[in-house]
Design a protein around this motif. Structure first.
Motif, PDB file in Angstrom:
ATOM      1  N   THR A   1       0.733   9.531   2.884  1.00 55.15           N
ATOM      2  CA  THR A   1       1.349   8.433   3.628  1.00 55.15           C
ATOM      3  C   THR A   1       1.573   8.834   5.080  1.00 55.15           C
ATOM      4  O   THR A   1       1.297   8.060   6.005  1.00 55.15           O
ATOM      5  CB  THR A   1       2.685   8.034   2.965  1.00 55.15           C
ATOM      6  OG1 THR A   1       2.433   7.721   1.584  1.00 55.15           O
ATOM      7  CG2 THR A   1       3.297   6.818   3.633  1.00 55.15           C
TER       8      THR A   1
ATOM      9  N   PRO B   1       5.543   5.490   0.353  1.00 52.13           N
ATOM     10  CA  PRO B   1       4.938   4.180   0.559  1.00 52.13           C
ATOM     11  C   PRO B   1       5.946   3.051   0.345  1.00 52.13           C
ATOM     12  O   PRO B   1       6.711   3.075  -0.628  1.00 52.13           O
ATOM     13  CB  PRO B   1       3.828   4.121  -0.491  1.00 52.13           C
ATOM     14  CG  PRO B   1       3.554   5.533  -0.861  1.00 52.13           C
ATOM     15  CD  PRO B   1       4.828   6.288  -0.664  1.00 52.13           C
TER      16      PRO B   1
ATOM     17  N   HIS C   1       3.648  -0.543   3.995  1.00 52.47           N
ATOM     18  CA  HIS C   1       2.308   0.001   3.794  1.00 52.47           C
ATOM     19  C   HIS C   1       1.425  -0.955   2.995  1.00 52.47           C
ATOM     20  O   HIS C   1       0.217  -1.049   3.245  1.00 52.47           O
ATOM     21  CB  HIS C   1       2.399   1.356   3.078  1.00 52.47           C
ATOM     22  CG  HIS C   1       3.201   2.364   3.845  1.00 52.47           C
ATOM     23  ND1 HIS C   1       4.586   2.433   3.762  1.00 52.47           N
ATOM     24  CD2 HIS C   1       2.828   3.306   4.740  1.00 52.47           C
ATOM     25  CE1 HIS C   1       5.023   3.391   4.563  1.00 52.47           C
ATOM     26  NE2 HIS C   1       3.973   3.934   5.172  1.00 52.47           N
TER      27      HIS C   1
END
Length: 262
Positions: free
Chosen positions: A212, A102, A123
């Protein structure tokens, strides 16, 4: 302890904290933090070198000074440098967008043009109450290729087209309302670190990577393919127009552009 080449000339400061669980990348050419070829290369190199660390749970990108970034170098947008500039910057944006760790962006002050494109690839985005975010490219006769791909995915088509066609900047609260940013705080770095401590640090780094990847499965390829097509549109069509050259030249010469609509 800071890692890597940290010096007055280094465009990016790089260090690990939180027992190696958080990689910090700080744009370090205030006040403008221009995303020129040197800055982009330093960011890409840091991501390539460090993102595979097994205990890494997040990467945080922020900036020294009062502003995140005024955007890319206008000089590097000129026809003789444009193709190389776009190729290098888009490689960086896709590396962030496709990261399986992330990426958290922390934004204070102005976050414009290429600055917002870089941030939009992250993100999670934490914005200061003073943040101003925008894609002003259309105001100087060009458009924002990466933002044309990323903003519709992040905020939906209607909000994206508003920003891309008007070139206006929005404040942090509007950015929160349209879903561009995750949270707004007086101290966005502290807010981002608190989020990391509560939500990411306790998780399995390996499981976070799969989560992710899963969230953007299919999306990374779609954005990469669209960006390649838009880069071609920019170079082969937009950059052959007189107005694109006029807009860039007028900006550099600090005068109003005189459009020919051609």
């Amino acid at each position: 302890h800071p890692e890597g080449e940290i010096g007055m000339s280094a465009p990016v400061k790089i260090w690990f904290e939180k027992e190696g669980r958080l990689l910090r990348l700080r744009l370090d050419r205030p006040k403008a933090n221009i995303l020129d070829a040197a800055m982009n290369a330093a960011l890409e190199e840091a991501l390539t070198k460090h993102r595979g660390a097994s205990e890494l749970r997040a990467i945080m990108i922020d900036a020294a000074g009062g502003h995140f970034s005024f955007g890319a170098s206008i000089e590097e947008h000129m026809p003789d440098q444009c193709a190389a500039m776009l190729a290098g910057f888009h490689r960086l944006v896709l590396k962030v967008f496709g990261s399986d760790t992330p990426v958290i962006a922390v934004v204070r002050g102005q976050c414009l043009g290429g600055g917002l494109e870089l941030v939009s690839a992250a993100h999670l985005i934490f914005a200061g109450a003073d943040a101003k975010l925008g894609q002003p490219e259309i105001q100087i006769g060009v458009f924002a290729p990466a933002a044309s791909c990323l903003l519709p995915e992040r905020v939906g088509l209607a909000a994206a087209e508003d920003l891309l066609l008007s070139g206006r900047s929005i404040g942090a609260e509007e950015a929160l309302r349209i879903g561009l940013v995750t949270a707004v705080a007086d101290d966005p770095e502290a807010e981002a670190l608190a989020y990391f401590d509560k939500h990411l640090a306790p998780k399995s780094a390996k499981s976070l990577r799969y989560a992710t990847r899963a969230a953007r499965e299919g999306l990374v390829d779609r954005v990469a393919n669209k960006l390649a097509a838009i880069e071609k549109l920019y170079l082969d069509e937009l950059m052959t127009t007189s107005d694109a050259l006029e807009g860039l030249t007028a900006f550099i010469e600090k005068r109003p552009a005189r459009w020919k609509d051609a």
